[in-house]
Write an enzyme that holds these catalytic residues in place. Structure first.
Site, PDB file in Angstrom:
ATOM      1  N   ASN A 288      67.764  23.545  55.689  1.00 50.61           N
ATOM      2  CA  ASN A 288      69.090  23.717  55.074  1.00 50.61           C
ATOM      3  C   ASN A 288      69.073  23.364  53.584  1.00 50.61           C
ATOM      4  O   ASN A 288      70.125  23.233  52.965  1.00 50.61           O
ATOM      5  CB  ASN A 288      70.126  22.852  55.808  1.00 50.61           C
ATOM      6  CG  ASN A 288      69.775  21.370  55.756  1.00 50.61           C
ATOM      7  OD1 ASN A 288      68.795  20.989  55.119  1.00 50.61           O
ATOM      8  ND2 ASN A 288      70.560  20.540  56.405  1.00 50.61           N
TER       9      ASN A 288
ATOM     10  N   ASP B  67      62.500   8.330  52.412  1.00 52.02           N
ATOM     11  CA  ASP B  67      63.544   8.098  53.406  1.00 52.02           C
ATOM     12  C   ASP B  67      63.017   7.416  54.667  1.00 52.02           C
ATOM     13  O   ASP B  67      61.800   7.293  54.857  1.00 52.02           O
ATOM     14  CB  ASP B  67      64.239   9.423  53.759  1.00 52.02           C
ATOM     15  CG  ASP B  67      63.263  10.578  53.979  1.00 52.02           C
ATOM     16  OD1 ASP B  67      62.064  10.308  54.164  1.00 52.02           O
ATOM     17  OD2 ASP B  67      63.705  11.730  53.956  1.00 52.02           O
TER      18      ASP B  67
ATOM     19  N   GLU C  60      71.492  15.731  52.495  1.00 53.22           N
ATOM     20  CA  GLU C  60      71.974  16.884  53.239  1.00 53.22           C
ATOM     21  C   GLU C  60      72.999  17.679  52.425  1.00 53.22           C
ATOM     22  O   GLU C  60      73.605  17.132  51.490  1.00 53.22           O
ATOM     23  CB  GLU C  60      72.632  16.410  54.540  1.00 53.22           C
ATOM     24  CG  GLU C  60      71.694  15.689  55.505  1.00 53.22           C
ATOM     25  CD  GLU C  60      70.790  16.630  56.299  1.00 53.22           C
ATOM     26  OE1 GLU C  60      70.360  17.671  55.759  1.00 53.22           O
ATOM     27  OE2 GLU C  60      70.495  16.305  57.459  1.00 53.22           O
TER      28      GLU C  60
ATOM     29  N   HIS D 253      67.719  20.565  52.313  1.00 49.37           N
ATOM     30  CA  HIS D 253      67.731  19.129  51.996  1.00 49.37           C
ATOM     31  C   HIS D 253      66.409  18.685  51.378  1.00 49.37           C
ATOM     32  O   HIS D 253      65.356  19.272  51.637  1.00 49.37           O
ATOM     33  CB  HIS D 253      68.140  18.264  53.194  1.00 49.37           C
ATOM     34  CG  HIS D 253      67.125  18.078  54.280  1.00 49.37           C
ATOM     35  ND1 HIS D 253      67.424  18.149  55.619  1.00 49.37           N
ATOM     36  CD2 HIS D 253      65.804  17.780  54.237  1.00 49.37           C
ATOM     37  CE1 HIS D 253      66.352  17.910  56.338  1.00 49.37           C
ATOM     38  NE2 HIS D 253      65.353  17.689  55.518  1.00 49.37           N
TER      39      HIS D 253
HETATM   40  C1  GLP Z   1      62.443  15.887  57.009  1.00 53.14           C
HETATM   41  C2  GLP Z   1      62.224  14.941  55.829  1.00 53.14           C
HETATM   42  C3  GLP Z   1      62.071  15.699  54.544  1.00 53.14           C
HETATM   43  C4  GLP Z   1      61.129  16.863  54.751  1.00 53.14           C
HETATM   44  C5  GLP Z   1      61.778  17.853  55.676  1.00 53.14           C
HETATM   45  C6  GLP Z   1      60.935  19.094  55.926  1.00 53.14           C
HETATM   46  O1  GLP Z   1      63.735  15.941  57.471  1.00 53.14           O
HETATM   47  N1  GLP Z   1      63.242  13.947  55.662  1.00 53.14           N
HETATM   48  O2  GLP Z   1      61.599  14.816  53.534  1.00 53.14           O
HETATM   49  O3  GLP Z   1      60.850  17.488  53.541  1.00 53.14           O
HETATM   50  O4  GLP Z   1      62.084  17.237  56.879  1.00 53.14           O
HETATM   51  O5  GLP Z   1      60.006  18.823  56.911  1.00 53.14           O
HETATM   52  P1  GLP Z   1      58.795  19.745  57.274  1.00 53.14           P
HETATM   53  O6  GLP Z   1      57.809  19.546  56.196  1.00 53.14           O
HETATM   54  O7  GLP Z   1      58.313  19.204  58.581  1.00 53.14           O
HETATM   55  O8  GLP Z   1      59.313  21.118  57.377  1.00 53.14           O
END
Ligand code: GLP
Length: 236
Positions: free
Chosen positions: A136, A67, A143, A138
């Protein structure tokens, strides 16, 4: 589904890095689906170390990221292109031409989504997709919603995601409101999935995703239908 429970973030990173490294050794021109966030940083550090020690060769590796924020280009230090360059690509012998992140500044996001999905196909599909999980549920930036979206598409970020990711920006107001994300089709099409999660705050959502009902309200729950998922977590 295989679940590997570890005690610490460092152990999780090491175990997960071994799985990605095995893929690289077995298929030197593998297509790696890569992720951002704080979860994969330790794993990337480990891959860099093995590369520096001459144990892991990235020269033929191809990568495709999940992304990118809308409106940010690769020079912006909050962009996911910048994250990938600074946390992995600049430190290993990967050919940057073989690395792909969605274009956050595309003039036409529908065309960018179609280009990205075609690219995954041209590359022969993703050999292993690394995933984190949002608070959440995702994955990428898919989302919670009333339906799953198959293709790469633009999403309005959930308020909880904006809040969770505000720690990387000067303030929550600076977090982009939209992102381009690989869809559930791209993720589920990967031959293998490697999901990592750490911290007690991820425990409940991880359990929901892995053992709860399969629902677009918890996007990661769809992974229950994938035939080859490994979860490495340190959430206790
Ligand atoms: C972001 C990314 C995700 C990632 C998520 C969790 O929003 N788009 O790909 O897995 O957050 O992030 P973290 O690893 O910092 O908890």
């Amino acid at each position: 589904m295989k679940i590997i429970r570890t005690k610490t973030y460092e152990e999780m990173s090491h175990e997960a890095a071994k799985i990605l490294a095995a893929q690289i050794v077995l298929k030197p021109n593998a297509v790696l689906g890569l992720a951002t966030g704080s979860s994969p940083i330790g794993l990337y550090d480990q891959l860099i170390e093995w590369n520096k020690q001459g144990e892991l060769d990235f020269s033929q590796i191809r990568s495709i990221n999940l992304d990118e924020y809308c409106g940010l280009d690769g020079t912006n230090d909050q962009s996911y292109r910048y994250f990938m360059d600074t946390h992995l690509f600049d430190h290993v012998n990967i050919d940057k031409q073989n690395t792909n992140v969605p274009n956050g500044k595309a003039a036409d996001y529908a065309a960018e989504g179609a280009r990205y999905d075609a690219l995954i196909e041209q590359m022969g599909g993703i050999d292993i997709q690394l995933l984190g999980i949002g608070p959440n549920g995702h994955i990428g930036f898919n989302e919670p919603d009333e339906f799953f979206t198959k293709e790469t598409h633009v999403v309005d970020l959930d308020p909880s995601t904006i809040e969770a990711n505000a720690r990387f920006f000067a303030s929550a107001d600076d977090v982009p409101r939209q992102a381009v994300t690989m869809g559930m089709g791209g993720i589920m099409g990967a031959k293998k999935i490697l999901l990592i999660a750490s911290g007690a705050s991820k425990k409940e959502i991880l359990e929901k995703a892995l053992f709860g009902p399969i629902t677009p309200e918890v996007p990661a729950s769809l992974l229950q239908l994938h035939p080859d998922v490994t979860v490495v977590c340190a959430v206790d």
